[in-house]
Design a protein around this motif. Structure first.
Motif, PDB file in Angstrom:
ATOM      1  N   PHE A 153       1.933   9.918   8.093  1.00 39.24           N
ATOM      2  CA  PHE A 153       1.903   8.575   7.525  1.00 39.24           C
ATOM      3  C   PHE A 153       1.200   8.665   6.177  1.00 39.24           C
ATOM      4  O   PHE A 153       0.513   9.646   5.896  1.00 39.24           O
ATOM      5  CB  PHE A 153       1.100   7.618   8.435  1.00 39.24           C
ATOM      6  N   THR A 154       1.349   7.659   5.356  1.00 35.87           N
ATOM      7  CA  THR A 154       0.392   7.464   4.270  1.00 35.87           C
ATOM      8  C   THR A 154      -0.607   6.424   4.761  1.00 35.87           C
ATOM      9  O   THR A 154      -0.297   5.611   5.628  1.00 35.87           O
ATOM     10  CB  THR A 154       1.054   6.947   2.980  1.00 35.87           C
ATOM     11  N   ASN A 155      -1.791   6.449   4.205  1.00 40.35           N
ATOM     12  CA  ASN A 155      -2.784   5.451   4.591  1.00 40.35           C
ATOM     13  C   ASN A 155      -2.259   4.035   4.387  1.00 40.35           C
ATOM     14  O   ASN A 155      -2.676   3.098   5.068  1.00 40.35           O
ATOM     15  CB  ASN A 155      -4.073   5.651   3.792  1.00 40.35           C
ATOM     16  N   TRP A 156      -1.313   3.908   3.469  1.00 42.52           N
ATOM     17  CA  TRP A 156      -0.712   2.612   3.178  1.00 42.52           C
ATOM     18  C   TRP A 156       0.108   2.084   4.345  1.00 42.52           C
ATOM     19  O   TRP A 156       0.074   0.873   4.632  1.00 42.52           O
ATOM     20  CB  TRP A 156       0.158   2.753   1.921  1.00 42.52           C
ATOM     21  N   GLN A 157       0.858   2.942   5.037  1.00 41.39           N
ATOM     22  CA  GLN A 157       1.860   2.472   5.989  1.00 41.39           C
ATOM     23  C   GLN A 157       1.303   1.662   7.168  1.00 41.39           C
ATOM     24  O   GLN A 157       1.694   0.509   7.360  1.00 41.39           O
ATOM     25  CB  GLN A 157       2.710   3.652   6.487  1.00 41.39           C
TER      26      GLN A 157
END
Length: 394
Positions: A153-157
């Motif tokens: 994941f990205t921390n954004w997702q």
């Protein structure tokens, strides 16, 4: 020097009587088949994230075993290194694997700060790298590289998904609490973005240094914020303590957050976690034959239930298998290897996943609620969510 794939695979030798006879010369591809693929596992095997690193490792080993112990026709040799979740040691540890141990592939890591050290080394060396957890946005945004893929994941997702879901539920005002490091800051910003997109008002982000766990000064500020909900990003032992202290403080705002808040921590959190909603790309009640088989196999191997970290490790190995199978184990065929990996569509225990142009995973972000000690999936926060990949140029 042999040009593998050309007619130079065979050499004509002159023998008695002037006749010619063909003698087979092993190509670099053929030679590679006899050598193991050396995979470096740079993960935390001690400290607060130790079980996360162990679960990733178990799952990687599971996939290799399912493939008969080989990838692309080549056996696999592991080189393990405990990164101890120490960012300052990240570059040196990565260089050891790449330059001293000469790994062909590096799978790592969990801690976003450590990942930045790895990233610097592998961008320069060109070593194929698969990230099984660390979510630093920039790794698949402005610092993207053709040899770096991410199956987590990205921390954004997940944080963005939680913000979106919270606004949909009707919350009007929210705050966020996290450690003051890359993963926490990026998660807080994403939560704010998703919440505000849905019409909510983001009030404040409260932080403390990693890995400190003196949460009381932050919790004391919550009543004065006049918020409906508090989002949070913590993991491992820190998440256990935070959830227990939040419950003990009897604060009125609902606690929610990126799914790591309750992932792999529920047995230790106990009743304090009941009712907490989180957003993540995996959940305990996901159905389907793939996930059911995965959970059964993981429990048999590790002696405990699978979690999202195990899923991410399993998919890191799945992605590597797709690439190596496509080039029949020839890691020198980078064009074919990366093309196959970029185009991979995997059936993951979490559901179908694919990869964006910045080589980050595209996946469903599920809304989950803790019920009877399980992270029960109660809906989809955002379907097939791709990180924007801002600034990525390859």
């Amino acid at each position: 020097m042999l040009n593998h794939g050309s007619i130079n695979r065979r050499r004509l030798l002159r023998v008695g009587g002037g006749s010619l006879v063909a003698a087979t010369i092993p190509t670099t591809w053929a030679i590679a088949q006899a050598k193991p693929v050396k995979v470096g596992l740079m993960l935390p095997y001690s400290g607060t994230f130790a079980q996360l690193g162990e679960n990733i490792t178990h799952a990687v080993e599971m996939l290799i075993a399912e493939k008969g112990g080989t990838l692309g026709g080549r056996p696999v040799q592991f080189v393990r290194l405990d990164d101890e979740s120490k960012p300052e040691a990240g570059p040196q540890n990565a260089e050891r694997l790449v330059k001293k141990d000469n790994v062909d592939v590096l799978i790592g890591t969990v801690h976003s700060g450590v990942q930045m050290g790895i990233h610097k080394v592998v961008r320069e060396s060109g070593t194929l790298t698969i990230i099984p957890n660390a979510g630093n946005n920039d790794v698949t945004r402005s610092l993207c590289a053709r040899n770096v893929f991410r199956t987590s994941f990205t921390n954004w997702q997940p944080a963005y998904g939680m913000g979106v879901a919270l606004a949909k539920k009707g919350a009007k005002r929210a705050a966020f609490i996290t450690w003051d490091y890359a993963a926490g800051q990026e998660s807080g910003a994403a939560f704010k973005e998703g919440f505000e997109k849905g019409g909510g008002t983001f009030v404040r982000m409260l932080t403390l240094n990693f890995p400190e766990t003196n949460f009381q000064p932050l919790l004391a500020q919550v009543p004065g914020l006049d918020v409906d909900a508090v989002g949070a990003f913590f993991a491992g032992g820190g998440a256990v303590q935070f959830v227990k202290e939040y419950a003990a403080a009897q604060l009125k705002p609902a606690l929610c957050g990126a799914g790591f808040l309750t992932e792999g921590t529920l047995p230790a959190q106990g009743k304090a976690a009941e009712g907490i909603e989180t957003a993540l790309h995996y959940g305990d009640s996901l159905t389907g034959a793939k996930n059911e088989a995965f959970m059964k196999a993981f429990r048999a191997k590790a002696g405990r239930d699978a979690d999202v970290y195990a899923v991410q490790g399993y998919d890191a190995a799945q992605l590597l298998a797709v690439g190596l199978d496509a080039v029949k184990g020839d890691l020198d065929n980078e064009a074919g290897l990366y093309k196959a990996m970029r185009g991979a569509k995997l059936e993951s225990p979490r559901g179908p996943i694919s990869f964006s142009d910045s080589q980050n995973v595209i996946q469903n972000i599920y809304l989950r609620r803790v019920e009877n000690g399980l992270n029960k999936v109660v809906g989809v926060a955002v379907e097939a969510l791709a990180d924007p990949g801002t600034g990525c140029k390859m």
